[in-house]
Design a protein around this motif. Structure first.
Motif, mmCIF file in Angstrom:
data_model
loop_
_atom_site.group_PDB
_atom_site.id
_atom_site.type_symbol
_atom_site.label_atom_id
_atom_site.label_comp_id
_atom_site.label_asym_id
_atom_site.label_seq_id
_atom_site.Cartn_x
_atom_site.Cartn_y
_atom_site.Cartn_z
ATOM 1 N N ILE A 1 0.830 -1.212 0.000
ATOM 2 C CA ILE A 1 0.000 0.000 0.000
ATOM 3 C C ILE A 1 0.863 1.260 0.000
ATOM 4 N N ILE A 2 2.008 1.160 0.653
ATOM 5 C CA ILE A 2 2.869 2.342 0.757
ATOM 6 C C ILE A 2 3.565 2.640 -0.559
ATOM 7 N N ALA A 3 3.947 1.569 -1.290
ATOM 8 C CA ALA A 3 4.735 1.748 -2.502
ATOM 9 C C ALA A 3 4.054 2.624 -3.552
ATOM 10 N N PRO A 4 2.768 2.371 -3.881
ATOM 11 C CA PRO A 4 2.118 3.215 -4.887
ATOM 12 C C PRO A 4 2.102 4.680 -4.492
ATOM 13 N N ASN A 5 1.832 4.957 -3.196
ATOM 14 C CA ASN A 5 1.819 6.353 -2.759
ATOM 15 C C ASN A 5 3.198 6.981 -2.896
ATOM 16 N N HIS A 6 4.220 6.190 -2.548
ATOM 17 C CA HIS A 6 5.588 6.686 -2.660
ATOM 18 C C HIS A 6 5.921 6.997 -4.107
ATOM 19 N N LEU A 7 5.527 6.096 -5.005
ATOM 20 C CA LEU A 7 5.790 6.306 -6.431
ATOM 21 C C LEU A 7 5.013 7.503 -6.950
ATOM 22 N N GLU A 8 3.800 7.651 -6.480
ATOM 23 C CA GLU A 8 2.962 8.755 -6.949
ATOM 24 C C GLU A 8 3.572 10.093 -6.566
ATOM 25 N N VAL A 9 4.117 10.173 -5.320
ATOM 26 C CA VAL A 9 4.709 11.416 -4.854
ATOM 27 C C VAL A 9 5.917 11.798 -5.693
ATOM 28 N N ASN A 10 6.657 10.759 -6.163
ATOM 29 C CA ASN A 10 7.898 11.004 -6.879
ATOM 30 C C ASN A 10 7.725 10.997 -8.394
ATOM 31 N N MET A 11 6.502 10.997 -8.866
ATOM 32 C CA MET A 11 6.268 11.056 -10.310
ATOM 33 C C MET A 11 6.461 12.481 -10.831
ATOM 34 N N PHE A 12 6.952 12.565 -12.068
ATOM 35 C CA PHE A 12 7.117 13.863 -12.702
ATOM 36 C C PHE A 12 5.757 14.530 -12.883
ATOM 37 N N SER A 13 5.661 15.812 -12.528
ATOM 38 C CA SER A 13 4.393 16.534 -12.609
ATOM 39 C C SER A 13 4.375 17.436 -13.843
ATOM 40 N N TRP A 14 3.628 17.008 -14.844
ATOM 41 C CA TRP A 14 3.472 17.832 -16.037
ATOM 42 C C TRP A 14 2.753 19.137 -15.715
ATOM 43 N N ILE A 15 1.797 19.076 -14.808
ATOM 44 C CA ILE A 15 1.027 20.281 -14.470
ATOM 45 C C ILE A 15 1.933 21.353 -13.874
ATOM 46 N N ASN A 16 2.766 20.967 -12.912
ATOM 47 C CA ASN A 16 3.667 21.940 -12.285
ATOM 48 C C ASN A 16 4.679 22.486 -13.285
ATOM 49 N N PHE A 17 5.244 21.596 -14.084
ATOM 50 C CA PHE A 17 6.239 22.010 -15.073
ATOM 51 C C PHE A 17 5.649 22.963 -16.098
ATOM 52 N N LEU A 18 4.510 22.577 -16.690
ATOM 53 C CA LEU A 18 3.896 23.415 -17.724
ATOM 54 C C LEU A 18 3.372 24.727 -17.152
ATOM 55 N N SER A 19 2.896 24.695 -15.915
ATOM 56 C CA SER A 19 2.416 25.931 -15.284
ATOM 57 C C SER A 19 3.552 26.940 -15.177
ATOM 58 N N TYR A 20 4.717 26.462 -14.728
ATOM 59 C CA TYR A 20 5.870 27.362 -14.624
ATOM 60 C C TYR A 20 6.315 27.846 -16.003
ATOM 61 N N ALA A 21 6.435 26.910 -16.959
ATOM 62 C CA ALA A 21 6.937 27.260 -18.290
ATOM 63 C C ALA A 21 6.028 28.273 -18.981
ATOM 64 N N VAL A 22 4.726 28.040 -18.933
ATOM 65 C CA VAL A 22 3.775 28.941 -19.596
ATOM 66 C C VAL A 22 3.745 30.305 -18.901
ATOM 67 N N ALA A 23 3.708 30.298 -17.562
ATOM 68 C CA ALA A 23 3.651 31.559 -16.824
ATOM 69 C C ALA A 23 4.889 32.410 -17.089
ATOM 70 N N THR A 24 6.041 31.763 -17.220
ATOM 71 C CA THR A 24 7.278 32.494 -17.487
ATOM 72 C C THR A 24 7.331 32.985 -18.931
ATOM 73 N N ALA A 25 6.922 32.127 -19.868
ATOM 74 C CA ALA A 25 7.016 32.465 -21.287
ATOM 75 C C ALA A 25 6.033 33.562 -21.701
ATOM 76 N N VAL A 26 4.879 33.636 -21.039
ATOM 77 C CA VAL A 26 3.852 34.586 -21.468
ATOM 78 C C VAL A 26 4.108 35.995 -20.949
ATOM 79 N N THR A 27 4.924 36.133 -19.904
ATOM 80 C CA THR A 27 5.143 37.451 -19.305
ATOM 81 C C THR A 27 6.052 38.304 -20.187
ATOM 82 N N PRO A 28 5.973 39.635 -20.058
ATOM 83 C CA PRO A 28 6.802 40.513 -20.892
ATOM 84 C C PRO A 28 8.291 40.264 -20.682
#
Length: 206
Positions: free
Chosen positions: A1-28
């Motif tokens: 039961i612990i392993a899936p949660n551990h793996l989930e926490v350490n998975m790459f987050s597309w949402i966080n990455f794209l949020s940063y990339a888009v927010a940075t790229a769109v600004t002046p």
């Protein structure tokens, strides 16, 4: 039961990455401001070579930053100030040229030195914003999950370049849509663009 949660926490987050990339790229920033300014004076089509130069330079810088990120992390304290000075000086030069530039009519040749492919390419190598954009993306979001996976790292580097390029096109389209306004009120719009570039240069040291 612990392993899936551990793996989930350490998975790459597309949402966080794209949020940063888009927010940075769109600004002046230098790329977006110059894209809008050039399209406002020349129209989208004649200003497009500048955007292609941005894409090429952006991709080169992203690849270099990615593959040498570990080395750059150690060198940043030494190269940060010279890089900021060179970048600020170039932005101030762009601000001056933008302030002094006359409106360009539809019948004009459109051979402006600041609107060509090589100008867009050269801007990338003295634009501190995109170096920070890449280094933060790599260190905070990508390298912890893809360290040593060179194909994946190259993909992310090119993805960062494409995201930045996409938003320069958006700013260019905005400038093109208001081309008549840019032409009729050239002195005002050029002054505003120049002041924004000056602010970008000054903000590097804040």
């Amino acid at each position: 039961i612990i392993a899936p949660n551990h793996l989930e926490v350490n998975m790459f987050s597309w949402i966080n990455f794209l949020s940063y990339a888009v927010a940075t790229a769109v600004t002046p920033g230098p790329n977006n401001l110059m894209s809008m300014s050039n399209a406002g004076r020349l129209g989208f089509k004649r200003a497009f070579p500048f955007n292609l130069g941005i894409l090429t330079g952006f991709a080169i810088v992203m690849l270099l930053c990615t593959f040498f990120c570990s080395a750059l992390s150690g060198l940043i304290p030494k190269i940060k100030t010279p890089m900021l000075i060179v970048g600020a000086a170039y932005m101030l030069w762009l601000a001056y040229k933008t302030f002094k530039s006359p409106p360009i009519s539809d019948e004009g040749s459109g051979s402006d030195a600041r609107s060509g492919y090589l100008s867009g390419l050269a801007l990338q190598f003295v634009n501190p914003k995109i170096y920070i954009y890449c280094i933060v993306s790599m260190e905070a979001y990508i390298l912890p999950y893809f360290q040593g996976q060179w194909v994946s790292l190259a993909f992310f580097a090119l993805l960062l370049a494409f995201i930045g390029f996409a938003f320069t096109l958006c700013w260019s389209l905005f400038g093109s849509a208001f081309k008549r306004l840019f032409s009729q009120y050239a002195r005002i719009t050029n002054t505003v663009m120049a002041l924004m570039l000056v602010y970008c240069a000054v903000s590097l040291f804040l």
